[in-house]
Scaffold this motif. Sequence first.
Motif, short mmCIF file in Angstrom:
data_model
loop_
_atom_site.label_atom_id
_atom_site.label_comp_id
_atom_site.label_asym_id
_atom_site.label_seq_id
_atom_site.Cartn_x
_atom_site.Cartn_y
_atom_site.Cartn_z
N THR A 1 19.62 72.39 25.01
CA THR A 1 20.19 71.72 23.84
C THR A 1 21.06 70.55 24.29
O THR A 1 20.98 69.45 23.73
N ALA A 2 21.90 70.81 25.32
CA ALA A 2 22.76 69.74 25.82
C ALA A 2 21.93 68.56 26.31
O ALA A 2 22.26 67.40 26.06
N ALA B 1 21.06 76.88 25.68
CA ALA B 1 22.27 76.06 25.66
C ALA B 1 22.10 74.81 26.52
O ALA B 1 22.40 73.69 26.08
N ALA B 2 21.60 75.01 27.74
CA ALA B 2 21.45 73.87 28.66
C ALA B 2 20.44 72.87 28.12
O ALA B 2 20.65 71.65 28.16
N ALA C 1 27.11 69.73 22.04
CA ALA C 1 25.93 70.56 22.26
C ALA C 1 25.82 71.59 21.14
O ALA C 1 24.74 71.82 20.58
N LEU C 2 26.96 72.21 20.75
CA LEU C 2 26.95 73.21 19.68
C LEU C 2 26.48 72.58 18.38
O LEU C 2 25.76 73.19 17.59
N VAL D 1 30.89 70.43 25.08
CA VAL D 1 30.38 71.68 24.52
C VAL D 1 30.23 71.54 23.00
O VAL D 1 29.26 72.00 22.40
N THR E 1 19.30 82.65 26.59
CA THR E 1 20.39 82.02 25.84
C THR E 1 20.99 80.85 26.62
O THR E 1 21.25 79.78 26.06
N LEU E 2 21.19 81.06 27.92
CA LEU E 2 21.75 79.98 28.74
C LEU E 2 20.79 78.79 28.81
O LEU E 2 21.20 77.63 28.75
N LEU F 1 22.84 72.44 18.16
CA LEU F 1 22.12 73.72 18.29
C LEU F 1 21.22 74.05 17.09
O LEU F 1 20.05 74.40 17.29
#
Lengths: 122, 628
Positions: free
Chosen positions: B84-85, B81-82, B96-97, B93, B77-78, B100
């Motif tokens: 995606t950013a 997230a990273a 990035a969201l 944030v 998951t991390l 997603l």
Amino acid sequence: MHRSLLTALLMAAAVMLSPAAASAHAFLKSASPAVGSTVDVAPGTIALTFTESLEPDFSSIVVQDAHAAQIDKKDSHPVPGDPTRLAVSVGSLSPGTYTVIWHVTSTDTHKTTGKFSFTVAH
Amino acid sequence: MLNGAAPSFEIDGGAALVLLRALTTGALLWVFGASLFVWFVFPRAFSRLPPATAAALGTRLSRLIGGGLIAAAIALTLWLAAQTAVFADADSVGAALGALPKVLFHTRFGWVVVLQLLALVATALFVRRPAGAAIASGVALALGAGHSHALSMQSGPSLLLGAETVHLLAAGAWLGGLIPLLVAVRMVPAREGAMAARWFSPIGKLAVSAIALTALYQGVVDVGSVSGLLGTAYGWMALCKLALFGVLFGFAWVNRYRFAPALLRGDAASSKRTLIVSIALQSAFGALIVLVAAFLATLPPGMHTEPVWPFTMRFSLATVREAPEFRDEVMGAVLALLGAIAIIVLGQFMQRWTRWLGYAMAAIITFYAIPHLDVLLAPAYPTSFETSPTGFSATSIVRGEALYGSNCASCHGADGRGDGPAAPGLAVPPADLTAPHLWEHSDGELAWWIGQGMPGPDNRPVMPGFEGKLDVDERWSVIDFIRARNAGIHFRDTGEWPVPVAAPGFSMACRTGPGTLDALRGSAVLLLLDGPVPSDIPPGLRVVEAGEAQPKAGLCVSDDPAVPQAYRILAGLSAGQNASFLIDREGSLRYASRAGWSDPAALGRLVRLLDKQATGASAMVHPHHHTM
């Protein structure tokens, strides 16, 4: 003696490894118009082919004129049927030198960028 | 020996991405290896364990798998997230969201992550059924191959993708099984500990063989060449991984054949401690190798970066090719070395003192033979294995011609024969750039000399470096021109090109849209500098007309003035002279004719000949066809 040892090592390595084609980051393979070329008929589309398949949502091409003004139609899109190609439309180009800048993400998540120029003759 | 140059280790996305990739892979290896251990080793090694101990061990191993599952889910998951950013160049944030959903549903990375998370859920559901858990976690791990380079190079199944999948599963079976083995050896009596190590052994052996084979294949494909191995960050990390693999293999060997059998003899308590420490150290090295692998997966492979050659020498056959008297010397040395190897092999069947005598003889032969191989070494520079980015295009050759005239001709002469107006005043005469010897030097070497200057026999510069005067692209263009002119003069004098010469690339206009000469690879091409277009075009032949702007049916055109100019240089023609060129399917120049080929039958025969004869061997097969 060191030199001799190196000879032996290099020869062993040369025997063991032979060139093979591979890639892993998307690098520019070919472009239309070609990199650095002079064309007579101004192209309506700039199409770039990369060494590996792209994520079109995170890849784009920007075309600038000699004054660094963006002149493409901001419609970077994949070329249907070939996941390694990306294209962008441009209006009718007047004679001059244009710079093509690309930012692409390959499907194995790596980003690469680069630029080249071409010239429209008359 | 070393020239002090080192490749760049810069990676895109930064260290966080490498770390998260490593954590994800590590946790997935762990879950799969532990599940496999519970499925395969547990029932075989611990069948005679007291029920209470067996149950306690079972619980510990289940918790181990559960912990790994949670770690894998969090790391994945991390990483998502990273990544995606990084994908979205997000600086907050929120940004990035926002990206997603696009990453999850529109990118291959996102699809693979979703499938991996689902496989982890399946593993959790199967936690009481060892076979199910092992298979589900194996799927989660194997899906990781979808993050690798293999699938981007070639969509769909490929040998490289298969190798990557097997490599991951084998690494999981081996490295992931180490922690459960450690836990088991600590908890059970010495005899069962030895059994566990014994039953883990077939998994280890199979996995090590699979890892070695797949790594060799992937290495050859991704590293690409000796310069890719020794001159790129990718190659260096691959060597680092190879060394770590050697260490791991050493641990596995002593564990299996020294420390585990020792459990059954003598002082069990101290033997057990030794084995536990050894497995723990092996696991630590295993974690390190996962980190190196993640770093490797983030670097561009050696194949696609310009190598920085770290040695002052390189292997070269130029001396032997040009001076046949060295050939016997090298052959003699090679035969002597083969003899030395034969003596060592034979020694294996001899008694000890005879064998040592053989080793001594082999050492003496090697000592005296190897210096004779020195003629196989040529001086090398950091750029020796760099390749030109120009693609030998017509534009580049023409640009190089102008730059040569203003920068090089005063010494090297207009024709490149080393007889420029300034040449007589020089202590060391300028190189004859029309000599065939030019082809013994790589583009990268010529680039080094043009950029940094040429040292003379006494190490004083005999040619200045042009780094400050010509930029890097200009220097590559000068090289393209020097090569084109060398080939052209040779062709004019002999009717043959000295080596297979690439046809200079250019853009063209076709009825179907813009194109390039490169895009015509796969078909033979007839390039006409000045008509006439043959009335009857043989099947499979593409025709390109230079000096025309409007494409015609079945005919591509280019009015780039660089095209006739570059091709004239390659045929040794002066301005205004024209010719027709035949280019083979692989983009090599094969024939040139000033008269062209007006007879369709003759043209058809030539085209069939191009298709039959592979390129590379010779640029010219039938010199009598050249009517220059």
